[in-house]
Scaffold this active site. Structure first.
Site, mmCIF file in Angstrom:
data_model
loop_
_atom_site.group_PDB
_atom_site.id
_atom_site.type_symbol
_atom_site.label_atom_id
_atom_site.label_comp_id
_atom_site.label_asym_id
_atom_site.label_seq_id
_atom_site.Cartn_x
_atom_site.Cartn_y
_atom_site.Cartn_z
ATOM 1 N N ASP A 48 -6.328 1.568 0.910
ATOM 2 C CA ASP A 48 -6.251 1.335 2.496
ATOM 3 C C ASP A 48 -7.756 1.051 2.742
ATOM 4 O OD1 ASP A 48 -8.038 3.546 1.848
ATOM 5 O OD2 ASP A 48 -6.732 5.169 2.733
ATOM 6 N N LYS A 94 0.831 -1.317 -0.105
ATOM 7 C CA LYS A 94 -0.143 0.062 0.022
ATOM 8 C C LYS A 94 0.823 1.321 0.090
ATOM 9 C CE LYS A 94 -1.540 1.970 3.563
ATOM 10 N NZ LYS A 94 -2.257 2.602 4.831
#
Length: 230
Positions: free
Chosen positions: A139, A121
């Site tokens: 996220d 991420k």
């Protein structure tokens, strides 16, 4: 509504309502952004922005942070989540930048995830924001909003599966901005506990809104993911 149409409608709405979409983290260069994104894990951008000015004053470069101890860095970030781990990660990240990348933040995913504290991420955020690559960071906001809107199917149960589906349907040139569209929409409109459907510009094409308020039954899904009604 078929998936391609849903994507097209939602992208069009985002382009009209949020023509400028960018990170809310404060930074001046790629190194500062990398630090801020590492700190933002399970922490709000607002909190991160409160601690980074003093942190960047004390450790403005990878060289300065690499010479520090985790204990010294901890004193500047003690109010963020998991400060002990993040202090170790920041010092380790700075040292790795110097030893392996000449002090420069790399642009390649495989290189980025070698850095302490950097997972997929975080690496995708850096790729998208700094290097404008077609990388989609997933996220909690992106994960939630993508499912609610119907951009991804219920079978997408991991961040990576959501990432693959979004990248498949969003044009490459829009992926860096789309990452922020979804985050900001989840942060301020499609919030976790009580989404603000009454003010949402996307509700006409939102699968969750349709399921809640449309009396007509949802069409049976096809196994063809490219054209399946969802």
């Amino acid at each position: 509504m078929r998936k391609k149409e849903r994507y097209a409608r939602i992208i069009e709405a985002f382009e009209k309502t949020m023509p400028v979409a960018e990170t809310e983290l404060c930074y001046n260069n790629p190194f500062e952004l990398l630090v801020a994104v590492i700190l933002s894990a399970q922490c709000t951008d607002k909190r991160v922005n409160q601690v980074t000015p003093a942190l960047f004053d004390a450790f403005p470069t990878p060289e300065a942070m690499a010479e520090a101890t985790p204990e010294a860095v901890f004193e500047y970030i003690r109010s963020v989540s998991y400060p002990n781990n993040k202090a170790r990660h920041l010092v380790g990240m700075a040292r790795k930048l110097l030893s392996d990348f000449n002090g420069e933040v790399p642009s390649d995913l495989d290189d980025l995830i070698q850095l302490p504290g950097v997972g997929r991420k975080t690496a995708n955020v850096i790729q998208a924001v700094v290097f404008q690559k077609a990388a989609m960071a997933v996220d909690t906001h992106v994960f939630r909003v993508s499912h609610r809107l119907g951009l991804v199917d219920d079978k997408c149960t991991t961040p990576f599966s959501v990432e693959k589906e979004l990248v498949r349907y969003i044009p490459d040139a829009l992926i860096p901005k789309a990452h922020h569209w979804l985050i900001l929409h989840g942060r301020y409109t499609c919030i976790a506990r009580k989404p603000k459907c009454d003010i949402c510009a996307l509700k006409l094409w939102c699968r969750s809104y349709t399921r809640m308020y449309d009396p007509q039954p949802v069409e049976k899904r096809s196994t063809d993911s490219s054209d399946a009604p969802i």
